[in-house]
Each structure stands twice: as structure tokens, then as C-alpha cells.
Design an enzyme around this catalytic site. Structure first.
Site, PDB file in Angstrom:
ATOM      1  N   ASN A   1       1.352  79.953  60.046  1.00  0.00           N
ATOM      2  CA  ASN A   1       1.676  80.279  58.651  1.00  0.00           C
ATOM      3  C   ASN A   1       1.013  79.322  57.662  1.00  0.00           C
ATOM      4  OD1 ASN A   1       3.265  82.575  59.075  1.00  0.00           O
ATOM      5  ND2 ASN A   1       5.077  81.347  59.527  1.00  0.00           N
TER       6      ASN A   1
ATOM      7  N   CYS B   1       4.691  71.668  53.627  1.00  0.00           N
ATOM      8  CA  CYS B   1       3.719  70.580  53.601  1.00  0.00           C
ATOM      9  C   CYS B   1       2.408  71.087  54.167  1.00  0.00           C
ATOM     10  CB  CYS B   1       4.247  69.402  54.407  1.00  0.00           C
ATOM     11  SG  CYS B   1       3.096  68.041  54.620  1.00  0.00           S
TER      12      CYS B   1
ATOM     13  N   HIS C   1       1.105  76.065  57.310  1.00  0.00           N
ATOM     14  CA  HIS C   1       1.768  74.843  56.863  1.00  0.00           C
ATOM     15  C   HIS C   1       2.202  74.054  58.087  1.00  0.00           C
ATOM     16  CE1 HIS C   1       5.593  77.555  56.475  1.00  0.00           C
ATOM     17  NE2 HIS C   1       5.377  77.219  57.718  1.00  0.00           N
TER      18      HIS C   1
END
Length: 391
Positions: A289, A327, A291
Site C-alpha cells: 500500500n 509513514c 507506506h
């Protein structure tokens, strides 16, 4: 017709073990159940194992007589010099996914899968780590979606979600560990889902010791939907709700009174006891995804700011994670930790096997180094290892 290919594994033995002697030396090798043929060749002190590579590939991870948790038959190889043997195992052909994927139980509401704890999934004490448990929970959840027939082209997303460019993201996880499995142990994991409010989904897990059927871990989590392109949270579309509704099961893995639902306090530079800066995500920390995989945060929380004597002398018995933002690889992070007063010192509470009060409790925060934006808040509880209690 395409040329047949072979996978070859070589086992090196001392040269004198391969000499022809009066007493035959038998070497037992474990084979996966199938009708395939393995060719074993002895030459120059080495045994070569060849197996045809057609059809569906199969795992040959063998520990304690089991392959991915499934006990298999054994073939026998005699060490005659320059001998070539064709060895066939059982004629009963198991499904290709029998041990790699799980199965539905209880009317397709619960998905069950078994795993063997491998050598690279344990810590210095030869037991599974918290990251290992979290990875197994994540793997079971993804296989649940895939096996249900709902999977689209996203990472755990359904078909209707993929059409709308939506993905699942976790907002909170609580995991409670009664006992950590050891290297070679087989664990059985059950998972199921239910609604969590109007626009969330709850996913629960229980982990059992496969041999004793003792429940050794319980976990619960909350998930919401995010747009893959805008990275903004979204309501659950009605089409997606109708996809997952038939799989909802009104059952909890963690009883309400034992679930950690309390707010986790925010740490600051003034309240944190330990701060570690300059943590950089690697390319391998990213998931499909785009991240950082949520399990990666655990390593930064534990390895970077928890005292080393705590990691060695205490067992991490529960962990609560509140995910506040994603993040990316380009971000630098800071890991912060603060100790909480030992709850076991409360004279009004008896610390025993029934009322397991933690010996230590910590509050944690992962944040962006540049703008101090929060990524994950966490709370951990620790119990002194049994070997230290005996001294």
C-alpha cells in the site's frame, strides 16, 4: 513441449560417510505428500536431491518432522557409493495449498491457519518475537480475504474497494500474550471480522498451541477505509458493506474488561525518559500500500528506546498500538519512551496467575523528526521472566 526443469539441493557429508561398508547407513529425508518423484544421487561425498518442477510449487520447510505444521511421511536413502535411487512417497495426493493456506470453520465465519515457528522468527531466548506474532496475524488476515473470494487487486482490499481505489488501514491493535511459542512449535490461528461502528471493521484473532489447543495469544483490531490516491479516510460504501456483511461474526477474542481501550497519553520532549532520533525507513519496510508496514513500527518502539535489560529480563505480555498517520520511506523518525510506575507494587492488588498485574509498563511514541507529527502511540506491559523469579 517445454523442457522439464529441476530444483536441486545438495547435502554435503564427510567423505568417509559415503564409503561402501558392510553396515548400510540410512539417511532419512522428509518428503511432501504427492505423486512426484525425487531422484537422489550420491557422488564425491555429496547427496543431490532432484525433484521435477511442474505444476504448483510446494513448500519443503521441515522442522520437528512437520512441513509447515503438517506431519509427512519419510523416505529412506542408503548410502551406497555412486547409488541412484528413485523414491516415491505416499500415493495420496494432498491439495497444493493444504498447509500453505488455511480453511474456513464454523460455517465460513472463522478462518483458520497453522504455522510453524521458524528459526528466523525467534529471539535470543528461542521463542517467537512480538513482530513474529504480528506478522502471523497480518498474514492470516490477508489469506482470509483471499480465500473468501472477495479479494480485488489491492493489498487485502475487496473487489468493490479496488474499483473505488480504497484500501484498509488499521487504527488500533491490542495484543495479549499468555505464552510465546518456541522454535519448531506449531500454532493455529483463528480470525474473524465484525462491524465497528458505522464506518469501521473489527478483526479479532486467537492463537492456540496446535498440540495442546491452549489459547496462548488474543488480539483485536479496528480498521477503517482510506482512498489509495488522496490518502484520506473514507466512509464504507454500501457496496463494500454488502460484500463483507455475510462474514461478520458477533464474537470477541478479548473480553471487554480485559481490552485496553484507555487513551494513550501523548509523550513530549519533557515527559519522555528516552528519545532516539534519526530512524530511517528502508525500502524493505514498505508494504504493497506504499507506506511503512504497521509491524515495522514495533521494532522501532522496542529496539530503539526500551532499555536493553528490560528486553532481556522481561516478557512483553501486552501491547496496544494507536496508528495516527502513515509513514513513507522519505521520513525520518524519532522513538520516545517513558516508564510508568509498576502496577505490581500496588499493595491492594495480588499479582498471581489469575490477576496478572504487569511488573513494568511503558508509554511510547513514534513521531516525525522534522515537524514532530505523531505516527504511532503505544503502551506496553511487561512481566519478569520466570527464570529470574526463581532466583
Amino acid at each position: 513441449m517445454a523442457a522439464r526443469t529441476y530444483n536441486i539441493a545438495t547435502l554435503c557429508l564427510p567423505r568417509d560417510m559415503c564409503k561402501a561398508e558392510k553396515n548400510e547407513m540410512a539417511t532419512k529425508l522428509g518428503f511432501y505428500r504427492s505423486r512426484r518423484v525425487a531422484m537422489i544421487t550420491s557422488k564425491n561425498g555429496k547427496f543431490s536431491v532432484r525433484s521435477s518442477a511442474g505444476g504448483t510449487p510446494r513448500s519443503v520447510e521441515t522442522i520437528n518432522g512437520k512441513v509447515n505444521g503438517v506431519r509427512v511421511g519419510e523416505g529412506t536413502l542408503f548410502g551406497n557409493k555412486n547409488s541412484t535411487d528413485l523414491i516415491k512417497d505416499s500415493d495420496i495426493d494432498a491439495p497444493a495449498h493444504s498447509s500453505l493456506h488455511g480453511s474456513f470453520v464454523e460455517g465460513r465465519f472463522v478462518y483458520r491457519q497453522t504455522f510453524v515457528i521458524r528459526s528466523y522468527e525467534i529471539g535470543p531466548d528461542k521463542t517467537a518475537t512480538m513482530e513474529t506474532l504480528m506478522n502471523l496475524l497480518q498474514e492470516t488476515a490477508l489469506n482470509h480475504v483471499t480465500s473468501s473470494g472477495l479479494a480485488g487487486n489491492g493489498f487485502g482490499a475487496t473487489r468493490e474497494m479496488s474499483i473505488r481505489k480504497l484500501i484498509w488501514v488499521v487504527t488500533r491493535i491490542f495484543i495479549q500474550v499468555q505464552r510465546y511459542s518456541s522454535w519448531g512449535d506449531v500454532v493455529e490461528i483463528d480470525t474473524w471480522v465484525d462491524a465497528a461502528g458505522k464506518n469501521g471493521m473489527r478483526r479479532d484473532w486467537i492463537i492456540r498451541d496446535y498440540k495442546t489447543q491452549e489459547i496462548i495469544t488474543r488480539a483485536t483490531s479496528t480498521w477503517v477505509i482510506m482512498n489509495r490516491e488522496t490518502r484520506r479516510l473514507s466512509k464504507i460504501p454500501e457496496q463494500v458493506r454488502q460484500e463483507v456483511l455475510p462474514f461478520y461474526l458477533n464474537r470477541v477474542a478479548v473480553a471487554t474488561e480485559k481490552n485496553d481501550s484507555e487513551k494513550i497519553d501523548r509523550l513530549t520532549d519533557g515527559t519522555a525518559g528516552r528519545i532516539r532520533s534519526g530512524l530511517a525507513p528502508r525500502w524493505s519496510d514498505m508494504d504493497a500500500n506504499q507506506h511503512v508496514n504497521n509491524v515495522k513500527y514495533i521494532g522501532w518502539i522496542l529496539e530503539q528506546s526500551v532499555p536493553i535489560n528490560v528486553l532481556g529480563d522481561y516478557d512483553l505480555t501486552s501491547m496496544t498500538l494507536e496508528y495516527r498517520r502513515e509513514c513513507r520511506q522519505s521520513n525520518l523518525l524519532e522513538s520516545m519512551t517513558s516508564a510508568t510506575a509498576s502496577l505490581a507494587e500496588d499493595s491492594n492488588c495480588k499479582n498471581n496467575s489469575i490477576n496478572r498485574r504487569p511488573d513494568l509498563e511503558y508509554t511510547h511514541l513514534l513521531r516525525m523528526q522534522a515537524d514532530k507529527a505523531e505516527i504511532v502511540r503505544a503502551r506496553t506491559e511487561w512481566h519478569l521472566k520466570q527464570k529470574h523469579k526463581l532466583h
